[in-house]
Design a protein around this motif. Structure first.
Motif, short mmCIF file in Angstrom:
data_model
loop_
_atom_site.label_atom_id
_atom_site.label_comp_id
_atom_site.label_asym_id
_atom_site.label_seq_id
_atom_site.Cartn_x
_atom_site.Cartn_y
_atom_site.Cartn_z
N LEU A 158 66.90 78.37 28.86
CA LEU A 158 67.24 76.68 28.80
C LEU A 158 67.25 75.73 30.41
O LEU A 158 67.27 74.75 30.17
CB LEU A 158 68.77 76.18 28.36
CG LEU A 158 68.80 76.25 26.23
CD1 LEU A 158 69.88 76.44 26.39
CD2 LEU A 158 68.58 75.32 25.59
N VAL A 210 64.92 73.66 30.48
CA VAL A 210 65.58 71.59 29.56
C VAL A 210 66.47 71.49 30.73
O VAL A 210 66.66 70.26 30.47
CB VAL A 210 66.44 72.59 28.60
CG1 VAL A 210 67.81 70.85 28.14
CG2 VAL A 210 65.25 73.34 27.12
N ILE A 211 67.60 72.04 31.10
CA ILE A 211 68.29 71.35 32.24
C ILE A 211 68.35 71.34 33.54
O ILE A 211 68.58 70.76 33.70
CB ILE A 211 69.45 72.80 33.08
CG1 ILE A 211 70.25 73.57 31.73
CG2 ILE A 211 70.84 72.66 34.16
CD1 ILE A 211 70.41 75.30 31.71
N THR A 253 74.59 73.98 17.66
CA THR A 253 72.97 73.87 18.52
C THR A 253 72.74 75.30 19.80
O THR A 253 71.71 75.27 20.03
CB THR A 253 73.51 72.95 19.35
OG1 THR A 253 74.07 72.44 20.67
CG2 THR A 253 72.90 71.74 18.95
N LEU A 254 73.92 75.52 20.31
CA LEU A 254 73.34 76.61 21.00
C LEU A 254 74.18 78.14 21.84
O LEU A 254 73.41 78.78 22.02
CB LEU A 254 74.27 76.02 22.32
CG LEU A 254 73.52 74.69 23.45
CD1 LEU A 254 74.36 74.58 24.56
CD2 LEU A 254 72.28 74.19 23.39
N ASP A 277 68.50 67.23 23.72
CA ASP A 277 67.25 68.01 24.55
C ASP A 277 67.31 69.91 23.90
O ASP A 277 66.24 70.21 24.63
CB ASP A 277 67.75 67.83 26.39
CG ASP A 277 67.20 66.81 26.54
OD1 ASP A 277 67.16 65.68 25.83
OD2 ASP A 277 67.13 66.70 28.10
N CYS A 278 68.40 69.94 24.43
CA CYS A 278 68.44 72.10 24.12
C CYS A 278 67.48 72.10 22.94
O CYS A 278 67.33 73.12 22.47
CB CYS A 278 69.85 72.05 24.05
SG CYS A 278 71.22 71.92 26.25
N PHE A 288 72.23 66.29 26.06
CA PHE A 288 72.04 66.90 26.73
C PHE A 288 71.77 68.10 26.08
O PHE A 288 70.74 69.02 25.71
CB PHE A 288 72.74 67.61 27.19
CG PHE A 288 72.68 68.94 28.08
CD1 PHE A 288 71.74 69.10 28.74
CD2 PHE A 288 73.37 70.47 27.58
CE1 PHE A 288 71.67 70.86 29.75
CE2 PHE A 288 73.57 71.76 28.03
CZ PHE A 288 72.41 71.47 29.06
N LEU A 289 73.02 67.55 24.90
CA LEU A 289 72.66 69.22 23.68
C LEU A 289 71.75 68.73 22.81
O LEU A 289 70.63 69.50 22.49
CB LEU A 289 73.64 69.20 22.18
CG LEU A 289 75.13 69.31 22.62
CD1 LEU A 289 75.82 69.48 21.53
CD2 LEU A 289 75.33 70.68 23.28
N LYS A 327 64.39 71.92 22.68
CA LYS A 327 63.59 73.23 23.72
C LYS A 327 63.41 74.53 22.72
O LYS A 327 63.27 75.29 22.31
CB LYS A 327 63.63 73.00 25.18
CG LYS A 327 63.70 74.41 25.58
CD LYS A 327 62.18 74.43 26.46
CE LYS A 327 61.65 75.66 27.07
NZ LYS A 327 60.43 75.37 27.01
N SER A 328 64.65 74.69 22.38
CA SER A 328 65.24 76.21 21.56
C SER A 328 64.96 76.03 20.50
O SER A 328 64.74 77.14 19.53
CB SER A 328 66.24 76.48 21.85
OG SER A 328 67.11 75.70 21.35
#
Length: 90
Positions: free
Chosen positions: A72, A75-76, A63-64, A24-25, A21-22, A28-29
């Motif tokens: 996000l 992404v989510i 990361t976030l 993927d984030c 998940f991280l 995207k970001s």
């Protein structure tokens, strides 16, 4: 109504979802400069210098932190869609 599910013992998902998940984030970001130190923290964890809980906190922060949740959303949604298709235990 929103529902949040945490699978802490692997009964729902086939594998860990935290790092995927991280990642993927981050894709995207965009990779943040602070994420450059993540391998060092992973090494400190492997050496027993920092606990797994602290390592997860650092990964999340590096990361976030400062990324707006609305940035996000896609992404989510994509992550959940893939997880529901291929990542759940029967």
């Amino acid at each position: 109504m929103q529902t949040v599910i945490f699978d802490l013992d692997g009964t729902i998902t086939r594998k860990d979802t935290y790092l995927p998940f991280l990642f993927d984030c981050v894709r995207k970001s965009g990779l943040r400069a602070s994420a450059a130190l993540l391998p060092l923290y992973a090494l400190l964890n492997l050496l027993g210098i920092i606990e797994n809980e602290r390592l997860k906190e650092v990964f999340l922060d590096k990361t976030l932190s400062g990324v707006r949740a609305k940035n996000l959303d896609g992404v989510i949604d994509g992550f959940i869609e893939r997880l529901l298709k291929t990542g759940l235990n029967k």
